[in-house]
Design a protein around this motif. Structure first.
Motif, mmCIF file in Angstrom:
data_model
loop_
_atom_site.group_PDB
_atom_site.id
_atom_site.type_symbol
_atom_site.label_atom_id
_atom_site.label_comp_id
_atom_site.label_asym_id
_atom_site.label_seq_id
_atom_site.Cartn_x
_atom_site.Cartn_y
_atom_site.Cartn_z
ATOM 1 N N ILE A 221 33.329 2.274 -3.773
ATOM 2 C CA ILE A 221 33.880 2.595 -2.464
ATOM 3 C C ILE A 221 34.238 4.074 -2.424
ATOM 4 N N GLU A 222 33.565 4.808 -1.549
ATOM 5 C CA GLU A 222 33.826 6.236 -1.407
ATOM 6 C C GLU A 222 34.703 6.471 -0.177
ATOM 7 N N GLY A 223 35.590 7.458 -0.264
ATOM 8 C CA GLY A 223 36.439 7.792 0.867
ATOM 9 C C GLY A 223 37.542 6.775 1.079
ATOM 10 N N ALA A 224 38.161 6.857 2.259
ATOM 11 C CA ALA A 224 39.267 5.959 2.588
ATOM 12 C C ALA A 224 38.742 4.582 2.950
ATOM 13 N N GLY A 225 39.655 3.609 2.996
ATOM 14 C CA GLY A 225 39.300 2.288 3.494
ATOM 15 C C GLY A 225 39.165 1.201 2.454
ATOM 16 N N PHE A 226 39.582 1.473 1.206
ATOM 17 C CA PHE A 226 39.449 0.423 0.197
ATOM 18 C C PHE A 226 40.255 -0.814 0.577
ATOM 19 N N ASP A 227 41.400 -0.605 1.277
ATOM 20 C CA ASP A 227 42.206 -1.747 1.678
ATOM 21 C C ASP A 227 41.472 -2.605 2.711
ATOM 22 N N LYS A 228 40.628 -1.985 3.544
ATOM 23 C CA LYS A 228 39.839 -2.744 4.509
ATOM 24 C C LYS A 228 38.801 -3.608 3.798
ATOM 25 N N VAL A 229 38.131 -3.018 2.806
ATOM 26 C CA VAL A 229 37.137 -3.768 2.030
ATOM 27 C C VAL A 229 37.802 -4.927 1.309
#
Length: 396
Positions: A221-229
């Motif tokens: 996972i690159e960049g922001a948004g790991f919590d969404k994934v």
């Protein structure tokens, strides 16, 4: 033929307005439903002090690490180890003087939340049952882990706590906290109360270690948004995320305009990146008659609030000339929004400075519009959030 085309255009415009307005009305529906609160599962018979890995991630900045680690070491809890991952940081001056703190400095720059998390996992000193994610700008309430245990003991595999403001030193910080209270009330408390899942917030969240690894370890996972994934991974498995409103971490709010623009650009970029997955989840929830997936899909695909406000304003202006009858719909939707907004501020006991800052909302929205134009390159301009506030929690 021309009349037929106009009828189609009018119909499409009505549908568009309803799709926008439903995001202002849904919180009121959830609020009414939450009075019939879903019962929590029973506590397990073998309650104990579970073993936690507390992962603290820092990127480039270390000035706040002593404060967050000090707050963790004051927990009313014993069975944990702290893993501080100092990515691309100078750690020569860091010394925590505690056997419970493991300082890790990756040889290569990771520049990724999940890579930092799994760097810690690979360096675990023992097989921790649970892990919790804390940001370097957070402070932790002494009862944090005890409050998480109340939900893990009921069989939940994921828990989101409260990220309460650490600083209310500027109007921007106050407005950031006001928005957080609104989303905290809707996306966490109300969703969880009606039997769905609380939304994840990036920190102040905890999971079974096995489940966290299952969801994310194989992904890049690159960049922001790991919590969404991660949230999508949990919902795809038809699991619920609990909301622990007494498990508190104190979070630094954006206090300067440039800080706000860069942060929101990253968030908008994340929404564009993952909104389609929310729509997919919504459809899956409908097909499976799964209330949890349906509601979370609806919330997951929702545009940022300033976009909804902008589209609402444009629709109202158009309806003054084209569809005056729709103004009743918008009047109800706007009143619904303001009602829930102020209920949320009241529920979370917003201090007076937050209410006083509301007069600056137009400027706050304008800065977020600027963020929209930076969103495409957000991950390049805002890889790390610069923190300005001292570690002390503001007295309010």
């Amino acid at each position: 033929m021309g009349f037929y085309n106009m009828e189609v255009l009018y119909f499409v415009f009505v549908v568009f307005q309803v799709l926008v307005g439903v995001h202002l009305i849904l919180p009121l529906i959830l609020y009414l439903l939450h009075f019939k609160k879903q019962e929590l599962p029973a506590l397990a018979g073998d309650q104990k002090e579970y073993d936690y890995a507390i992962i603290v991630t820092a990127y480039q900045q270390t000035n706040l690490l002593p404060s967050v680690v000090d707050s963790i070491l004051k927990l009313n809890y014993k069975n944990y180890l702290v893993y501080v991952v100092a990515d691309n940081c100078d750690i020569t001056g860091l010394n925590f003087n505690s056997d419970s703190v493991i300082l890790l400095r990756p040889e290569e720059t990771l520049a990724s939340n999940t890579k930092s998390h799994f760097y810690a996992v690979k360096n675990f000193k023992r097989a921790h049952e649970y892990l919790t994610i804390i940001d370097s700008d957070n402070l932790v309430d002494p009862e944090y882990l005890n409050e998480l245990n109340n939900f893990f003991a009921r069989g939940f595999i994921a828990v989101q706590g409260v990220r309460k403001a650490k600083n209310l030193n500027t109007d921007y910080a106050c407005l950031d906290e006001a928005g957080d209270m609104y989303y905290r009330f809707i996306d966490r408390k109300l969703l969880f109360d009606v039997g769905s899942s609380a939304s994840l917030a990036g920190s102040g969240m905890a999971f079974t270690t096995a489940f966290y690894r299952e969801c994310l370890e194989s992904l890049n996972i690159e960049g922001a948004g790991f919590d969404k994934v991660l949230q999508m991974g949990i919902l795809d498995r038809a699991e619920r995320i609990a909301f622990a409103e007494k498990a508190i971490v104190y979070d630094e709010k954006t206090s300067k305009p440039d800080q706000l623009v860069n942060q929101r650009a990253r968030w908008i970029n994340t929404w564009f990146k993952y909104a389609g997955r929310g729509v997919k989840l919504l459809v899956i929830g409908l097909m499976n008659f799964n209330w949890n997936q349906f509601l979370c899909g609806l919330v997951f695909s929702r545009p940022p609030l300033f976009i909804i406000v902008g589209l609402t304003g444009l629709s109202v202006l158009a309806d003054l000339f084209l569809m005056p009858g729709m103004l009743l719909f918008w009047g109800f939707a706007i009143l619904s929004f303001f009602l829930i907004f102020f209920i949320a501020l009241n529920y979370f006991k917003a201090p007076k400075v937050v209410y006083h800052a509301l007069r600056k909302i137009p400027m706050f929205i304008f800065l977020q519009i600027l963020s929209l134009f930076k969103a495409k390159r957000a991950n390049k301009i805002s890889t790390a959030t610069v923190h300005y506030h001292e570690h002390k929690i503001d007295e309010v």
